[in-house]
Structure formats: structure tokens, C-alpha cells
Design a protein around this motif. Structure first.
Motif, PDB file in Angstrom:
ATOM      1  N   GLY A 100       1.824  -4.213   4.574  1.00  0.00           N
ATOM      2  CA  GLY A 100       1.624  -4.945   3.336  1.00  0.00           C
ATOM      3  C   GLY A 100       0.884  -4.194   2.249  1.00  0.00           C
ATOM      4  O   GLY A 100       0.380  -3.089   2.451  1.00  0.00           O
ATOM      5  N   LEU A 101       0.754  -4.850   1.104  1.00  0.00           N
ATOM      6  CA  LEU A 101       0.202  -4.217  -0.093  1.00  0.00           C
ATOM      7  C   LEU A 101      -1.327  -4.222  -0.111  1.00  0.00           C
ATOM      8  O   LEU A 101      -1.963  -3.177  -0.219  1.00  0.00           O
ATOM      9  CB  LEU A 101       0.722  -4.928  -1.341  1.00  0.00           C
ATOM     10  CG  LEU A 101       0.227  -4.363  -2.676  1.00  0.00           C
ATOM     11  CD1 LEU A 101       0.899  -3.036  -2.975  1.00  0.00           C
ATOM     12  CD2 LEU A 101       0.459  -5.351  -3.816  1.00  0.00           C
ATOM     13  N   MET A 102      -1.927  -5.392   0.015  1.00  0.00           N
ATOM     14  CA  MET A 102      -3.361  -5.483  -0.224  1.00  0.00           C
ATOM     15  C   MET A 102      -4.193  -5.024   0.963  1.00  0.00           C
ATOM     16  O   MET A 102      -5.345  -4.606   0.796  1.00  0.00           O
ATOM     17  CB  MET A 102      -3.728  -6.925  -0.610  1.00  0.00           C
ATOM     18  CG  MET A 102      -3.089  -7.371  -1.921  1.00  0.00           C
ATOM     19  SD  MET A 102      -3.499  -6.309  -3.331  1.00  0.00           S
ATOM     20  CE  MET A 102      -5.237  -6.631  -3.510  1.00  0.00           C
ATOM     21  N   SER A 103      -3.653  -5.140   2.179  1.00  0.00           N
ATOM     22  CA  SER A 103      -4.434  -4.710   3.343  1.00  0.00           C
ATOM     23  C   SER A 103      -3.636  -3.779   4.243  1.00  0.00           C
ATOM     24  O   SER A 103      -3.951  -3.643   5.424  1.00  0.00           O
ATOM     25  CB  SER A 103      -4.882  -5.937   4.150  1.00  0.00           C
ATOM     26  OG  SER A 103      -3.764  -6.684   4.578  1.00  0.00           O
ATOM     27  N   GLY A 104      -2.626  -3.110   3.678  1.00  0.00           N
ATOM     28  CA  GLY A 104      -1.800  -2.238   4.492  1.00  0.00           C
ATOM     29  C   GLY A 104      -1.368  -0.985   3.748  1.00  0.00           C
ATOM     30  O   GLY A 104      -1.876  -0.652   2.668  1.00  0.00           O
ATOM     31  N   ILE A 105      -0.388  -0.291   4.328  1.00  0.00           N
ATOM     32  CA  ILE A 105      -0.057   1.035   3.815  1.00  0.00           C
ATOM     33  C   ILE A 105       0.728   1.001   2.516  1.00  0.00           C
ATOM     34  O   ILE A 105       0.752   1.992   1.789  1.00  0.00           O
ATOM     35  CB  ILE A 105       0.695   1.868   4.867  1.00  0.00           C
ATOM     36  CG1 ILE A 105       2.089   1.301   5.161  1.00  0.00           C
ATOM     37  CG2 ILE A 105      -0.114   1.992   6.141  1.00  0.00           C
ATOM     38  CD1 ILE A 105       2.930   2.237   6.000  1.00  0.00           C
ATOM     39  N   SER A 106       1.366  -0.127   2.172  1.00  0.00           N
ATOM     40  CA  SER A 106       2.054  -0.173   0.881  1.00  0.00           C
ATOM     41  C   SER A 106       1.070  -0.051  -0.263  1.00  0.00           C
ATOM     42  O   SER A 106       1.367   0.573  -1.298  1.00  0.00           O
ATOM     43  CB  SER A 106       2.859  -1.467   0.757  1.00  0.00           C
ATOM     44  OG  SER A 106       4.000  -1.427   1.571  1.00  0.00           O
ATOM     45  N   GLY A 107      -0.109  -0.634  -0.110  1.00  0.00           N
ATOM     46  CA  GLY A 107      -1.140  -0.477  -1.127  1.00  0.00           C
ATOM     47  C   GLY A 107      -1.606   0.963  -1.226  1.00  0.00           C
ATOM     48  O   GLY A 107      -1.885   1.467  -2.324  1.00  0.00           O
ATOM     49  N   SER A 108      -1.670   1.638  -0.082  1.00  0.00           N
ATOM     50  CA  SER A 108      -2.052   3.051  -0.099  1.00  0.00           C
ATOM     51  C   SER A 108      -1.000   3.874  -0.828  1.00  0.00           C
ATOM     52  O   SER A 108      -1.330   4.770  -1.630  1.00  0.00           O
ATOM     53  CB  SER A 108      -2.226   3.559   1.336  1.00  0.00           C
ATOM     54  OG  SER A 108      -3.198   2.810   2.030  1.00  0.00           O
ATOM     55  N   ILE A 109       0.275   3.581  -0.558  1.00  0.00           N
ATOM     56  CA  ILE A 109       1.354   4.291  -1.253  1.00  0.00           C
ATOM     57  C   ILE A 109       1.240   4.073  -2.755  1.00  0.00           C
ATOM     58  O   ILE A 109       1.341   5.023  -3.557  1.00  0.00           O
ATOM     59  CB  ILE A 109       2.717   3.801  -0.734  1.00  0.00           C
ATOM     60  CG1 ILE A 109       2.935   4.231   0.723  1.00  0.00           C
ATOM     61  CG2 ILE A 109       3.860   4.322  -1.615  1.00  0.00           C
ATOM     62  CD1 ILE A 109       4.102   3.540   1.393  1.00  0.00           C
ATOM     63  N   HIS A 110       1.022   2.835  -3.143  1.00  0.00           N
ATOM     64  CA  HIS A 110       0.975   2.510  -4.568  1.00  0.00           C
ATOM     65  C   HIS A 110      -0.183   3.236  -5.254  1.00  0.00           C
ATOM     66  O   HIS A 110      -0.010   3.790  -6.361  1.00  0.00           O
ATOM     67  CB  HIS A 110       0.832   1.003  -4.740  1.00  0.00           C
ATOM     68  CG  HIS A 110       1.087   0.532  -6.142  1.00  0.00           C
ATOM     69  ND1 HIS A 110       2.326   0.612  -6.743  1.00  0.00           N
ATOM     70  CD2 HIS A 110       0.257  -0.018  -7.077  1.00  0.00           C
ATOM     71  CE1 HIS A 110       2.259   0.131  -7.965  1.00  0.00           C
ATOM     72  NE2 HIS A 110       1.014  -0.259  -8.199  1.00  0.00           N
ATOM     73  N   GLN A 111      -1.348   3.281  -4.616  1.00  0.00           N
ATOM     74  CA  GLN A 111      -2.471   3.963  -5.247  1.00  0.00           C
ATOM     75  C   GLN A 111      -2.320   5.478  -5.199  1.00  0.00           C
ATOM     76  O   GLN A 111      -2.765   6.170  -6.117  1.00  0.00           O
ATOM     77  CB  GLN A 111      -3.786   3.540  -4.595  1.00  0.00           C
ATOM     78  CG  GLN A 111      -4.229   2.118  -4.926  1.00  0.00           C
ATOM     79  CD  GLN A 111      -4.556   1.900  -6.391  1.00  0.00           C
ATOM     80  OE1 GLN A 111      -3.647   1.903  -7.224  1.00  0.00           O
ATOM     81  NE2 GLN A 111      -5.819   1.692  -6.695  1.00  0.00           N
ATOM     82  N   LEU A 112      -1.696   6.019  -4.148  1.00  0.00           N
ATOM     83  CA  LEU A 112      -1.412   7.453  -4.143  1.00  0.00           C
ATOM     84  C   LEU A 112      -0.487   7.820  -5.294  1.00  0.00           C
ATOM     85  O   LEU A 112      -0.635   8.878  -5.923  1.00  0.00           O
ATOM     86  CB  LEU A 112      -0.798   7.863  -2.798  1.00  0.00           C
ATOM     87  CG  LEU A 112      -1.763   7.898  -1.606  1.00  0.00           C
ATOM     88  CD1 LEU A 112      -0.985   8.036  -0.299  1.00  0.00           C
ATOM     89  CD2 LEU A 112      -2.774   9.028  -1.744  1.00  0.00           C
ATOM     90  N   ASN A 113       0.473   6.953  -5.585  1.00  0.00           N
ATOM     91  CA  ASN A 113       1.304   7.160  -6.772  1.00  0.00           C
ATOM     92  C   ASN A 113       0.443   7.157  -8.028  1.00  0.00           C
ATOM     93  O   ASN A 113       0.559   8.036  -8.892  1.00  0.00           O
ATOM     94  CB  ASN A 113       2.351   6.047  -6.900  1.00  0.00           C
ATOM     95  CG  ASN A 113       3.437   6.129  -5.857  1.00  0.00           C
ATOM     96  OD1 ASN A 113       3.727   7.198  -5.316  1.00  0.00           O
ATOM     97  ND2 ASN A 113       4.060   5.000  -5.556  1.00  0.00           N
ATOM     98  N   ARG A 114      -0.426   6.156  -8.136  1.00  0.00           N
ATOM     99  CA  ARG A 114      -1.199   5.955  -9.364  1.00  0.00           C
ATOM    100  C   ARG A 114      -2.314   6.981  -9.522  1.00  0.00           C
ATOM    101  O   ARG A 114      -2.933   7.063 -10.591  1.00  0.00           O
ATOM    102  CB  ARG A 114      -1.780   4.541  -9.383  1.00  0.00           C
ATOM    103  CG  ARG A 114      -0.712   3.463  -9.443  1.00  0.00           C
ATOM    104  CD  ARG A 114      -1.292   2.051  -9.545  1.00  0.00           C
ATOM    105  NE  ARG A 114      -1.915   1.839 -10.828  1.00  0.00           N
ATOM    106  CZ  ARG A 114      -3.216   1.683 -11.026  1.00  0.00           C
ATOM    107  NH1 ARG A 114      -4.049   1.735  -9.993  1.00  0.00           N
ATOM    108  NH2 ARG A 114      -3.704   1.488 -12.236  1.00  0.00           N
TER     109      ARG A 114
END
Length: 957
Positions: free
Chosen positions: A909-923
Motif C-alpha cells: 500500500g501507499l501510506m504504510s507500504g512500499i508504494s509510498g516509498s516508490i512515490h517518494q523516491l520518484n519525488r
């Protein structure tokens, strides 16, 4: 517990009413010539107590009702309530009373007589078998069994005409009596010996003496491991059991069916092997979701070994798994019990009790989190051995011995039968049995409509009801044929090992999490980088983002229709459990869609590495999201879980995939929200409640130019006004998942105040409305200010105010408070927000790095706060020897990406999982315009970056 216990309230009446049955049973037992006098007396005493207990469970509610009827009709003439109760006891032990209850409850006597008769016959059979098998039992245990010392009946449920498992103790040893064929136990014993011949202390079932329709097993003594070496071996053996049971289609290995004997976990009841998984109706959410649900059903979760919280009547939220059922994680259960004993005010009340601890744990206070790797590696190594045997053509022949064995099918949960049996023995049911039978039939038929394994045929349901009318838990069994073996074996051949390991890890983590539901999100894990460095930052960022998204794609479940989904630990109303993802931003598919869309966006602009399949995966996720929104009723209105999150998702997708027409999906979800009873909504926070709906609705109004959505936003604002709790501290709102109003962004006053300011700055409502909303927001910030501890320079966590444990997170602490202040200062220039931001930045820096790599409660949200604060004023963020980006990247390189609460499980998931990590690594690339979900942005480039502050990224790349 299948009935309310009277605690001897009506003991003398029960003795009177069952006297004939008990005397007859005692006489029959005395005729067992092969038993000695002392042995006969032992069996008679046990049998007498068993009949009394059984009758008590069936009669106590009838006697309670008769007690109150006698009191109300003036039949009890004692001087006080105790004396009146004594008078009732005297009256009840007369022929007239028996005649009276026979008239009121015409089926009571024949049904009770049959229950007691069945139980008596089962006990006589046991006594005869003890006598006849004495010599064989001596050979079985390796020394003379000697004299009978004790018999413990009721070591399992009552089945097949009053029969139950019993523990039988002789002077020479103890054995377990089982009134069923033990051929399958013997077959499994042989299979394990062949499979693990070279493994000391390997997994075992108790040795058996099979006598056809009954048998004996060795008694396994529960003993604790002596040290960590034995504990590691025990949990490695649990992994072996998982591998074996996954191959053999084993189920029902719950906490009472596994006994820890040092490093060896014995499974003591193996009736349910080679259970074929039945396919339920389509979910209408796409083939990927159906496949994911099938994977969960056929995975190791079905064994009962690993923690799993399936909803069950009377046991909601209880974990009965063999390695779960941990102290501190179990909810109390409510059971009926007679209160006000010995008076005419006696009644049935519900009391809360703890689940009794069984013998499944290898130490007093097990911490299975220390041995997760042992379990997973045990599963992997034995699965590899089985795969090699299959490759060599040796595995299938090893399964032949199971053919012809009697296996049990668990068609309905035992607790369902227990509850329905209680209803069938209720006084109203005994008074009008046809109506009770029809109620039971309807309940079982409705259960079958939602459970693919439950029988729906009228004749089978009638048989189940008949069993329960006479005190038995229904049992389904069949003789195992080759086609059934082949079907289960094929399921094992089709198994995706990586998903099984994912499921094991996730299930193990849920047990750990369920002991920590009230803990602070920032658990005391030290993930700080030991050797941080700032070399090649952009190359490292790109590499991590690529590897992480490749892992995300690899661990997906895909359908032939192009749909895609994931399995993950999810926090639900009954605790943490493994399940497929729902359409929300916090842990669900919406958040993964945001990460995929962001990566695809950045990939097309050359700021991240090429990864095949990202675009098609995004299309598959969006397909499931559309289907899920059509198939399911919304669960909430919030900005991260609920309709607000879905509106925000589609708004963002429309921006990142221009020309796709996805704005219409946002409009569709907003139209659903219009029908929501906002005026009576009781959840108010950002995450799931009204506050979280505000900003997505305002943004939809902006994107569409439709004032319809401003009116909807105004409804939300007015509901927040009406629900506000105002006092000298300020304004706060009831917290749906906490005992009192709290502070912070996701669940508390800051988040609601932020939403009210955004509403007050919009065109929603009248000018007076907007001024009231802005004023109420100020009062919300007053409440948050009341929680600020000047000495600690941080905000008190209302959930644990005395702990001095300050949260520095988006959800509960300084990071979320600071991000809200940052956004509001940029919009209003209000000095109050700048002051809050300054203190929040200091608190976050003081808290340090190394908690997790999540958006909700980890370093990646702290980085966002510092980045945004630097845009307001570079002096807000003191210079450091190592840039935050370098610290985070170094931590990920050393520890891997670690989520929050479910840190040791794959969490997509986004807020407590790796999708959030992907999104912030992009940003983290200073030219990246992707919106931040932390402040519910949706437009690319909505936030203008501070490239001077972030310049070290490219400079070091």
C-alpha cells in the motif's frame, strides 16, 4: 462453551430429574466384568458427572424461566428471596412439576432422554474398550498399562451419538481415546517418517493404535523448550508443518490440535486432510481478485496453523490458530452465565472472559516475531525437498497410502453449530419446536448462500438440525478417493511459492500487530543507517525505485482479463488479517495506482529507470477499481479510506493520464457521496471521516467548475460544526477508534482544522458559513496547542499522555502538524502557522531518522516536511552534515524498505507500504512535479519545489 453454566444453581433439581438415567448408567458400568471394583467406581463417577453437566446445560434456562413464573404467580411464599428460592427447589423435585414442564415443553423429556441415553451408551462403549484393549494397549505403550486411574471425558466436541475424545490414565501410562478411525493418522505418521527420516526431532503425530471405528493414540506431554536453540527448532518445524499441510490440503490445525513438546510440535488431530477448495461465486471485481481470494483460501492460511482472524459467530476477532492465540492479542468473548445465584433474581447474563490458553506454545510468553525467519525458512526448505521428490517421480507414490482413509470435511464452523444448538434448546424452542426448527433451517440455508463449502441441500440441513436437537455437533466425512488426492496434489503443483511465503510472513506479522493495536505508530525499531553516505544519490535513488517497483509487480496476482491486485496484511474491525486489497488510498489499490501512475509519468520523462509492465499494471489496477466501486457499497467517506479517497484518486489519475476520461469516475463517486447521510455521520477525521471528504470535494469543484460539489462540501462543513466539542481548550471531535478526542493530522484536531481552513478559503457556503468555519478551525488549533509540552518541545499524544513518548509522524504527531501548518501558512500567511511549523520542524529533527520508510509514520514523511519547510524559509531547517535524502537511501540500502506496523511483511500500500516509498523516491528528484498525498494534492506541479535546498540530489548524482 455451548450453554450458559448454572454454577450449581439448580444442582439438586438436575440430580432429581436425571436420577433414573444416572442410576441405569451406573448399573451398566458395574457389569463390565473385566474392570476392577476401583476402576468401575472411577468410570461411574466420571460418567455421573458427565450426565449432570450435559443435563445442566440443556435445562438451566428452562428452570430459570419456571423460577420466575413461580415467583410472579405467587407460588413462592418464603420470607425473603433466598427462602423463596429454596421453596422453588422443593417444588421442582415433585412429580407435579415434572408433569407441568412436560406440558409446557412437550419435546424436552424425549430429547433429554435421548441425549443422556446416547451419552450413556458412548461411555459404556468406552468402558468396554478400556477393558478389552488392555493387553494391546500395554504392547502399544511398551509396558503394562496397569490399573485405571482416571478418565477425562469431553476432550473434544460431542459427535456421532454422544461420543467424545477422552484421556485415559493408567498406572503404566496415559493414552487418548478417539471414537473414530485412526487410519489417516497412521498414514500421516508413515509419510512423515519417510519424508523426514534424516531429521532429528522432526514433526510428528502421536503414534496410533487403530481399531477400525475407534482407536488410541499416545498421550503427548506439553513441555517447554529449554533455550533459544530449541525454540528455533520448534518454529522451523512449524515451517515444516506448513509445507506438509499445504501439500496434503490440511485444515483445522487450530490451537487445541497442536501440542508443543520441547522442539517438536505434535499435531494431535489430523482428520481434515485432502480438503478440496470449492470456488465461490465471482466477486465481480475481475479475475485477479477472484484468483487472489482463491490463493488465500488454498494457501497456508487454510491450515489453521498461522494466525488468521476469520469472522465467526460468537468468536469475532478471535485468533484460534496453532501458533497464534497469543496472550495480549485476544479480545474477550462474551458468554452466557447465570448470575444472582441462589435467589429468585437469578438470570442469564453475558460475562466477558479470556480465551483459555492451550498447549500449543513452546514457552510461557512466546514472541514469534523473533523466529519468523525460522518458520519461513522451514517452509521453504521442506517445500524444496518435496519439489525434488516430485521431480524424481517419488512424491505421488508416497500419497497412495492415504487412499481409503476416512477424512472429515469442515463444512461449517463449529461455533455456528454451538450457537444454533443453544437456540434449539431455548425454552421457546422447546415449547414450539417446529418454529425453532424452521428458524434453524433458515439460518443454515442463509449460511450456505454465502459459504461455498456449507451444505445447502434440505435433507442435509435437516440431518444437521437433528444432530443438534440431540446434543451432537454435526460431522461430515467421506472415504478418500484417488480423484480427491489428485485434485489437492494439483493445487500444490500450481502453488506460487513466493506468494505462499508472502502469506506466511504477512500472517505472522498480523499476530505481532494484534498485540500492538494501541501502540504508537513509530515503534521502537532502529533503522538508522550505520554508514550513511551521499555518493551517487540519484543513481541510488533510481536503482531503489526500480527494484521496489519490480518487487511490487512480481508479487502481484494477475487475471487473464488484465486485472491485477495484491494480498497484504490489513487492519480491519476484528484486528489484522491477510486479505485482498480494497479501493482506498491508505493501504489499498488506489494508493498503488498512484505509485504506478507516478512511476510511469517519471519514466516517460527519463527521471527513473525503465521497467516493463508498469503501464499495463496501472490499467489493470484501474480496471479493478472501477469494478470494485460498482460491486461494493462504500465503507466510509474519508480522504484515505472511503469515497473521498476514491474521488482524490480519480482526480489524480485524470491529471497523470490526460485524455483518459477518468474525471468522470471522480464525479461518479462524488454522486455516491451526495447520497451519504452526512448530517448524521459519526466519523470526523481525515482518514475515514467527514474532514477527509472536504478537500477532495473542493478539488472536484475546481476541476469540473460545477458548484454542485461546493454545496456538498458545505454540508460536510456544517456537520463538522454541529459535532464539535467546545471547551476552554478549544474545539475537538469524537475519535472513532480512540476513547477520547485526540490531536494530530490523520485522526485529530489539526486535520479537521486544516480541512475547515481549506473550506473557509473556498467558495463553498455563504460568507457567514466560511467565517464560522475559519473561526472553528482556530479553535481546533487552540486544542492542538493545549497539547504542546514546552519543556519537551513536542505535542503530547493523548492516547498515552504519561508516557513521554512523543510521536513524530504524519498520522499522530509533529510531522502531520507541521505539514498542515506549512500548507496553511503558504495559503494564509498567518503567523500562527509559521510558529507551529517552526516547532514541528524542531520536533521532527529532534526525533531523528530511522523509524520506517513510510509516508504515514516514517522517514519519508519527515523528509517531506523538511523539504516544504525549506521552501517557506530555508533557515527553518538547520544545515546537517548529511542530507536527509542520503540518510534515507543509506537506511534503505542497509535494512531494505521497511513499512510501518507490518514492517516484516510485504505491504504494497501507499501510506504504510512500499508504494509510498516508490512515490517518494520518484519525488526526491527536484524536477519531479508529482502531487503529494500527504496533503491530498492532485495536480502535477501543484507544489513548487525548492531546488536550492534539494540541489544536492542532482549535484551528487
Amino acid at each position: 462453551m455451548d450453554e450458559s453454566h448454572s454454577q450449581n444453581t439448580f444442582a439438586s433439581i438436575i440430580e432429581y430429574l436425571t436420577a433414573d438415567a444416572r442410576q441405569s448408567l451406573a448399573k451398566d458400568i458395574s457389569m463390565q466384568a473385566a474392570l476392577g471394583e476401583d476402576e468401575i467406581r472411577i468410570v461411574q463417577q466420571v460418567a455421573d458427572r458427565a450426565l449432570l453437566d450435559s443435563a445442566e446445560r440443556k435445562l438451566n434456562r428452562v428452570l430459570l424461566l419456571e423460577l420466575h413464573a413461580a415467583k410472579l404467580s405467587g407460588q413462592l411464599l418464603g420470607a425473603n428471596e433466598t427462602a423463596k428460592f429454596a421453596e422453588f427447589l422443593r417444588q421442582a423435585k415433585t412429580p407435579g412439576f415434572i408433569e407441568k414442564i412436560g406440558q409446557r415443553y412437550p419435546v424436552l423429556k424425549p430429547r433429554l432422554n435421548r441425549v443422556l441415553g446416547q451419552q450413556s451408551q458412548a461411555t459404556i462403549s468406552l468402558a468396554a474398550r478400556i477393558a478389552s484393549d488392555r493387553d494391546d494397549l500395554s504392547a502399544f505403550i511398551g509396558n503394562p498399562v496397569g490399573e485405571l486411574l482416571s478418565v477425562d471425558l469431553g476432550e473434544g466436541d460431542v459427535h456421532d451419538g454422544g461420543q467424545t475424545v477422552a484421556r485415559v490414565k493408567f498406572t503404566g501410562g496415559t493414552v487418548m481415546y478417539k471414537p473414530r478411525s485412526l487410519r489417516i493418522d497412521a498414514a500421516l505418521e508413515g509419510f512423515l517418517d519417510r519424508l523426514l527420516f534424516d531429521q532429528p526431532d522432526h514433526i510428528q503425530v502421536p503414534a496410533v493404535l487403530d481399531r477400525g471405528d475407534y482407536g488410541w493414540t499416545r498421550y503427548v506431554e506439553h513441555t517447554y523448550c529449554v533455550d533459544d536453540i530449541e525454540l528455533a527448532a520448534f518454529y522451523r518445524n512449524i515451517g515444516h508443518w506448513l509445507a506438509v499441510m499445504r501439500l496434503l490440503g490440511g485444515t483445522d490445525i487450530h490451537y487445541e490440535n497442536l501440542i508443543a513438546s520441547g522442539p517438536i510440535p505434535f499435531v494431535v488431530d489430523v482428520e481434515s486432510l485432502f480438503v478440496v477448495d470449492l470456488m465461490p461465486p465471482s466477486s465481480d471485481k475481475g479475475e485477479a481478485v477472484d484468483l487472489a481470494e482463491a490463493l488465500i483460501r488454498s494457501s497456508v492460511l487454510r491450515t489453521g496453523l498461522v494466525p488468521f482472524r476469520a469472522p465467526a459467530l460468537g468468536l469475532s476477532g478471535v485468533d484460534i490458530s496453532a501458533i497464534g492465540a497469543l496472550q495480549g492479542e485476544q479480545p474477550k468473548i462474551r458468554i452466557p452465565e447465570i448470575v444472582n445465584h441462589g435467589t429468585t433474581d437469578a438470570r442469564v447474563g453475558l460475562v466477558s472472559i479470556d480465551i483459555e490458553m492451550a498447549k500449543n506454545h513452546p514457552c510461557i510468553n512466546p514472541d514469534i516475531s523473533r523466529f519468523w525467519e525460522n518458520i519461513v525458512s522451514g517452509f521453504r526448505e521442506l517445500t524444496d525437498r518435496l519439489a525434488q521428490l516430485q521431480q524424481d517421480g517419488q512424491l505421488a507414490p508416497m500419497l497412495v497410502a492415504f487412499g481409503g482413509c476416512r477424512i472429515r470435511l469442515i463444512r461449517r464452523p463449529t461455533q455456528t453449530y454451538v450457537e444454533i444448538m443453544r437456540m434449539l434448546w431455548h425454552p421457546a424452542s422447546l415449547h414450539d419446536e417446529p418454529a425453532a426448527i424452521e428458524r434453524a433451517r433458515d439460518l443454515l440455508a442463509r449460511n450456505a448462500a454465502v459459504s461455498p463449502v456449507a451444505p445447502s441441500e434440505p435433507e442435509i440441513i435437516a440431518s444437521e438440525i437433528d444432530d443438534m436437537r440431540y446434543g451432537d455437533i454435526p460431522v461430515f466425512a467421506n472415504e478418500l478417493g484417488q480423484s480427491q488426492i489428485d485434485e489437492v496434489f494439483q493445487s500444490w503443483l500450481d502453488m506460487r511459492t513466493e506468494l505462499e511465503e508472502l502469506t506466511i510472513r504477512g500472517a505472522l506479522v498480523t499476530a505481532h500487530l494484534n498485540t500492538r493495536l494501541n501502540d504508537d505508530k513509530r515503534s521502537p525499531y532502529d533503522l538508522a543507517a550505520r554508514h550513511p553516505h551521499a555518493a551517487n544519490i540519484d543513481r541510488r535513488r533510481r536503482s531503489m525505485a526500480r527494484k521496489t517497483i519490480e518487487q511490487l509487480l512480481q508479487l502481484s496476482v494477475r487475471g487473464r482479463d488484465g486485472t491485477i491486485t495484491w494480498i497484504s496484511p490489513i487492519l480491519g474491525r476484528s484486528g489484522w488479517t491477510m486479505r485482498t486489497l480494497q479501493p482506498n488510498l491508505y493501504v489499498g489499490l488506489s494508493g498503488i495506482a498512484l505509485a504506478l501512475a507516478g512511476y510511469d509519468y517519471e519514466m516517460k520523462r527519463g527521471r527513473v529507470d525503465e521497467v516493463a509492465g508498469v503501464s499495463s499494471a496501472l490499467d489493470g489496477v484501474l480496471q479493478v477499481l472501477r469494478k470494485a466501486e460498482d460491486a461494493e457499497q462504500p465503507e466510509a467517506v474519508g480522504g484515505f479510506v472511503g469515497l473521498g479517497s476514491q474521488i482524490l484518486t480519480w482526480l489524480t489519475m485524470d491529471v497523470l493520464k490526460p485524455g483518459s476520461g477518468l474525471l468522470e469516475n471522480a464525479v461518479k463517486q462524488a454522486a455516491v457521496m451526495e447520497q451519504w447521510d452526512i448530517e448524521n455521520e459519526r466519523v470526523f477525521d481525515i482518514l475515514e471521516g467527514i474532514s477527509g471528504a472536504v478537500v477532495p470535494i473542493l478539488q472536484l469543484a475546481e476541476a469540473t467548475g460545477d458548484a454542485r460539489w461546493l454545496a456538498l462540501a458545505a454540508r460536510a462543513g456544517k456537520r463538522l460544526e454541529s459535532a464539535a466539542i467546545l471547551d476552554e481548550k478549544g474545539a475537538c471531535w469524537p475519535a472513532s477508534i480512540f476513547s477520547e478526542p485526540i490531536g494530530g493530522f490523520a485522526h485529530g484536531a489539526t486535520g479537521t482544522g486544516w480541512a475547515l481552513v481549506r473550506l473557509g478559503l473556498s467558495q463553498a457556503g455563504s460568507e457567514d458559513d466560511r467565517q464560522r468555519w475559519l473561526a472553528l478551525a482556530e479553535r481546533a488549533f487552540d486544542f492542538e496547542e493545549s497539547l504542546y509540552d514546552a519543556e519537551a518541545r513536542n505535542w503530547i499524544d493523548v492516547r498515552k499522555p504519561e508516557s513521554r513518548d512523543f510521536a513524530n509522524t504524519w498520522c499522530h504527531g509533529s510531522v502531520g502538524i507541521g505539514l498542515a501548518a506549512c500548507d496553511l501558512y503558504a495559503r494564509t500567511g498567518h503567523a500562527r502557522h509559521l510558529s507551529t511549523l517552526q516547532r514541528a520542524v524542531n520536533a521532527a529533527i529532534q526525533g531523528g531518522w530511522g523509524y520506517s520508510h513510510t509516508l504515514c509514520h516514517g522517514d519519508l514523511s519527515s523528509w517531506e516536511l523538511l523539504m516544504r519547510a525549506s521552501k517557506i524559509d530555508p533557515d527553518l531547517v538547520p544545515p546537517s552534515a548529511m542530507p536527509g535524502i542520503a540518510i534515507i537511501l543509506s537506511s534503505i540500502e542497509e535494512h531494505g524498505i521497511v513499512g510501518g506496523l507490518a514492517r516484516d511483511a510485504f505491504t504494497p500500500g501507499l501510506m504504510s507500504g512500499i508504494s509510498g516509498s516508490i512515490h517518494q523516491l520518484n519525488r526526491m528528484h527536484p524536477d519531479c512535479p508529482l502531487p503529494s498525498p500527504l496533503l491530498m494534492e492532485y495536480r502535477a506541479g501543484e507544489y513548487v519545489r525548492n531546488k536550492a535546498f534539494e540541489g544536492e540530489l542532482v549535484a551528487s548524482g
